[in-house]
Design an enzyme around this catalytic site. Structure first.
Site, PDB file in Angstrom:
ATOM      1  N   GLU A 119     -37.754  29.028  -8.202  1.00  0.00           N
ATOM      2  CA  GLU A 119     -38.747  28.284  -7.443  1.00  0.00           C
ATOM      3  C   GLU A 119     -39.879  29.132  -6.841  1.00  0.00           C
ATOM      4  O   GLU A 119     -40.999  28.652  -6.696  1.00  0.00           O
ATOM      5  CB  GLU A 119     -38.048  27.513  -6.311  1.00  0.00           C
ATOM      6  N   SER A 152      12.562 -13.139   8.968  1.00  0.00           N
ATOM      7  CA  SER A 152      13.743 -12.673   9.698  1.00  0.00           C
ATOM      8  C   SER A 152      13.495 -11.359  10.430  1.00  0.00           C
ATOM      9  O   SER A 152      14.311 -10.960  11.261  1.00  0.00           O
ATOM     10  CB  SER A 152      14.920 -12.511   8.735  1.00  0.00           C
TER      11      SER A 152
END
Length: 842
Positions: A94, A490
């Site tokens: 870059e 239950s």
């Protein structure tokens, strides 16, 4: 010549004046532009306070990463944490004069102008790293003169206020790499599944060119273009002296394997991660999830892993019992069945939970050859196929006789994998190097499940799974552990029996187990309740009734103690009064509740009678590491025993709605009143219930848990009408766990399915790992209890010569008195207790 000499001074004068005027015009223009743009530029202070969007991170109690959540995938790193190789690759790609220029590379600008004017050359930009940093941090991507002017002034300001190292560090943390990923560390994880220090030279060079055009140059979307750009970066690195020619050649020849890597995590707990995100948003607002907060949960990574595996294995086993629904789809296989070609075919196939996509390549009489995504070629033997009886409506077809009855070439299927021994020996003792993967045919389960485990001492959630796969595109994100309000069946009976012990009954109280009819004017037809087994036991002791889960006994117990006392008592365990039905079906667990609420209720038995509040967040840290929330759970502290008149309820998130008010603290207690879990049932009551629930495992519906070989375990199954909801809720000293299995649409699980078959195996598999290394110890009997010989028939104190007598435990002030509950005087509709309900029975 003389004319030239004559006018030369004037010419020089006018040229100088023109140049000076032009310069003054430029300076004035720049000054004017600065005055105009200055208000839109960030101040030096604002630039110094740069806050990047950083994802929320969620951790387990042992510091393992659970999730990273945020709009942007970012993992900020300091300049020192970035390897030199990575820095050099980006500088070469870059801005090779980054450390020489002052923000603007005039040589680069001139070179760019010349190159862009030459026909046939690709257009080239000249933005420096500083300029790109300014744009990425503070500006938009608009291509206007205003934005370019802002970029120029910002670049100058950044160069003045930051060091080159700071600028490069910022740049490498803010650049965009596509796929919502920002910063080089996050990009390394996304494309290669690596940290920065693990990147090869070729991988670093590949990443360095991606920001120029993330969609065009990333190595997933366009590997050819990425390879070309990598070559350019490597050449520039060699020209700049960062690498030698040999390193360049090796890196250029390296095959870079890039693919999408999911956000990395150490422990899989997506349901907990989403709970944490919602809690953060509720406390600090929606923006907080992108500001770098860290949430440390109470989840134990080992227990969470065990919970995931147990729940998935249990659902897969259930699903196999109900038949093979066929292959997911059929595909056209490539002419050359290479791994690359087959992986491409499987690329879009859905992987869910522990199931892996695979392609059927060849069908033998008793096996199939497949290609498994990520694992390669494999064979599924008859052991992994023979279960696949075709599902024909609600029934199953005949057992398959050959693999061709099940699969065909080109079928897209799912498989499970497990380690098996290469040579004879125990799988549990063979080292991984001597074991191989064995694949079995599977399919995505249609049923759902949830598991939650917590500490009975303070309510800390140790593991939570809300479904088979959180990322399922259907109903995956629905957290059944805290959102699914289902009937516990239950599984509610222990709370009713605890109320019975607190209202005059004992484990030896005899209750009639016989049919009856309730004919209520509010009902369309008479109610004829029955036991799940379809038989009746006649006079039955309370202990036996709980062990055998006798419905008719439970109804008569509720009738005996009264509706209002039962409703009030159930609140002690955290159940919301509004969820409790005000009729006799309450005794069969017909209210709506979540697995977390049920687990919290069972914790009262496990810890000796104290009400704890479930919680899952230990602490929250802000981006600077400051603790902004610290959990302060109420802990079980017997030395601080105080009774509390009313207990609070647990809401859908498992958080306390209203804290109990503790009015006094014993002198021996060193804790503040707000730190102590309140006692809601007596220690004697809790011990008796645990003692009875242990027998549910040793000789009742929870017998499968005997496989764990532990004497401390206690629990209760639960199965509702037509097995629409099946449960197992159990505990030891250190851990309580509830498992629910059912369909999201509340339909029957099928014939023969009940809590003991669906939920208990999941609970057992989880506890086997969760309790590793935890000592198996008994439950010391508290004071105030006495053991007495009784008649197993009448429940009364036995005579000395009664050879059938058994021992039973009683509270000292509640010894057996005899009598039958549910006889003529206590039949439904004729309450045996003055506290019996006056409202409709059903």
């Amino acid at each position: 010549m003389s004319v030239l000499v004559k006018y030369l001074p004037k010419l020089v004068y006018w040229l100088a004046a023109l140049l000076l005027g032009g310069l003054m015009f430029v300076v004035a223009g720049i000054a004017g532009a600065y005055i105009y743009l200055q208000p839109s530029l960030p101040s030096v202070e604002a630039m110094r306070r740069i806050e990047l969007q950083v994802p929320l991170r969620v951790y387990s109690s042992d510091g393992q990463v659970i999730a990273q959540i945020g709009e942007q995938r970012r993992n900020p790193v300091s300049y020192e944490q970035i390897p030199e190789l990575v820095k050099q690759a980006f500088i070469a790609a870059e801005d090779d004069r980054f450390f020489q220029h002052a923000g603007f590379d005039y040589q680069g600008i001139l070179r760019s102008i010349i190159v862009n004017l030459i026909p046939g050359y690709r257009l080239e930009g000249a933005s420096t790293i500083t300029q790109q940093t300014a744009k990425n941090l503070f500006l938009t991507n608009d291509r206007t003169w205003r934005r370019k002017g802002q970029e120029m002034f910002l670049t100058y300001r950044i160069e003045r206020e930051f060091t080159k190292q700071e600028i490069l560090g910022l740049y490498l943390n803010v650049i965009h790499f596509g796929k919502r990923t920002y910063g080089v560390a996050a990009a390394a994880d996304l494309y290669f599944g690596k940290t920065l220090d693990q990147l090869t030279l070729a991988e670093a060079a590949t990443l360095a060119r991606v920001p120029q055009a993330p969609s065009r140059y990333n190595p997933i979307n366009n590997p050819e273009a990425a390879a070309q750009r990598r070559g350019y970066v490597l050449r520039r690195m060699r020209e700049l002296g960062y690498i030698d020619e040999l390193a360049e050649q090796r890196a250029a020849a390296e095959v870079v394997q890039a693919r999408m890597h999911a956000t990395s995590f150490d422990v899989e707990a997506p349901y907990v991660a989403e709970m944490a995100r919602l809690e953060l948003v509720q406390r600090f607002g929606a923006a907080a999830q992108n500001e770098g907060y860290r949430i440390y949960t109470t989840v134990d990574s080992d227990k969470q892993t065990a919970a995931n595996a147990a729940l998935r294995a249990g659902l897969i086993d259930y699903d196999r019992r109900h038949g093979w629904r066929g292959a997911r789809s059929k595909v056209d296989l490539p002419a050359e069945e290479t791994p690359a070609a087959l992986e491409e075919l499987l690329d879009e196939a859905v992987a869910t939970g522990s199931l892996i996509p695979a392609l059927v390549l060849k069908v033998e009489p008793r096996s199939v050859r497949v290609y498994v995504r990520g694992s390669g070629f494999a064979e599924i033997g008859w052991d992994g196929l023979s279960w696949a009886r075709r599902k024909q409506g609600k029934t199953l077809g005949p057992a398959p006789k050959s693999a061709s009855d099940i699969l065909a070439r080109g079928d897209l299927i799912h498989v499970t994998s497990e380690l098996a021994d290469i040579k004879p020996g125990s799988a549990s003792t063979q080292p991984p190097a001597q074991r191989s993967l064995v694949f079995k045919l599977a399919q995505i389960p249609e049923a759902s499940a949830a598991l939650v485990a917590l500490s009975p001492d303070d309510g800390a959630i140790k593991a939570l799974v809300g479904g088979f796969d959180y990322f399922d595109q259907g109903n995956g994100k629905f957290n059944r552990a805290i959102q699914a309000k289902r009937q516990p069946g239950s599984g509610f009976k222990p709370f009713l029996y605890s109320a019975a012990l607190d209202n005059g009954l004992t484990p030896a109280s005899v209750v009639l187990d016989a049919p009856f009819v309730i004919d209520d004017p509010n009902m369309e037809e008479a109610w004829r309740p029955e036991n799940s087994s379809g038989d009746f036991g006649g006079p039955t002791r309370l202990r036996e009734a709980l062990v055998k889960s006798r419905n008719l006994v439970s109804i008569r117990v509720l009738q005996a103690i009264g509706m209002e006392p039962a409703l009030t008592y159930a609140q002690r365990f955290g159940f919301e009064r509004s969820s409790l039905p005000r009729n006799l079906t309450l005794s069969l667990g017909t209210m709506s509740t979540t697995p977390l609420q049920v687990a919290a209720g069972y914790a009262v038995f496990a810890n000796g009678g104290y009400r704890i509040q479930p919680y899952f967040i230990e602490r929250i840290e802000d981006p600077q590491g400051k603790v902004v929330f610290q959990a302060a759970p109420r802990v079980v502290a017997p030395e601080c025993d105080v009774a509390v008149p009313a207990a609070s309820s647990v809401d859908a998130r498992g958080l306390e709605e209203e804290a109990p008010v503790v009015t006094a603290v014993p002198r021996a207690c060193t804790r503040a009143a707000t730190e102590v879990a309140p006692r809601v049932i007596s220690a004697q009551n809790a011990w008796l219930m645990t003692d009875m629930l242990r027998e549910v495992i040793t000789r009742g519906t929870g017998r499968r848990a005997l496989a764990l070989g532990r004497s401390e375990l206690a629990g209760k199954t639960g199965t509702t009408n037509e097995a629409r909801d099946t449960w197992f809720n159990g505990y030891g000293h250190s851990l309580v766990a509830s498992v629910w299995v059912g369909f999201d649409q509340s339909k029957p699980l099928g014939e023969g399915e009940e809590g003991s078959r669906t939920a208990v195996p999941i609970w057992v598999d989880f506890m086997q790992d969760a309790l590793k290394g935890v000592p198996d110890r008994g439950w010391p009997m508290p004071g105030g209890l006495v053991q007495v010989r009784i008649s197993p028939i009448t429940g009364e104190i036995a005579s000395a010569d009664d050879d059938t007598a058994i021992f039973e435990t009683f509270m000292m002030d509640r010894l057996p008195t005899g009598g039958l509950i549910g006889g003529e005087a206590g039949m439904p509709g004729q309450p045996a207790s003055p506290d019996a309900p006056s409202e409709p029975l059903f």
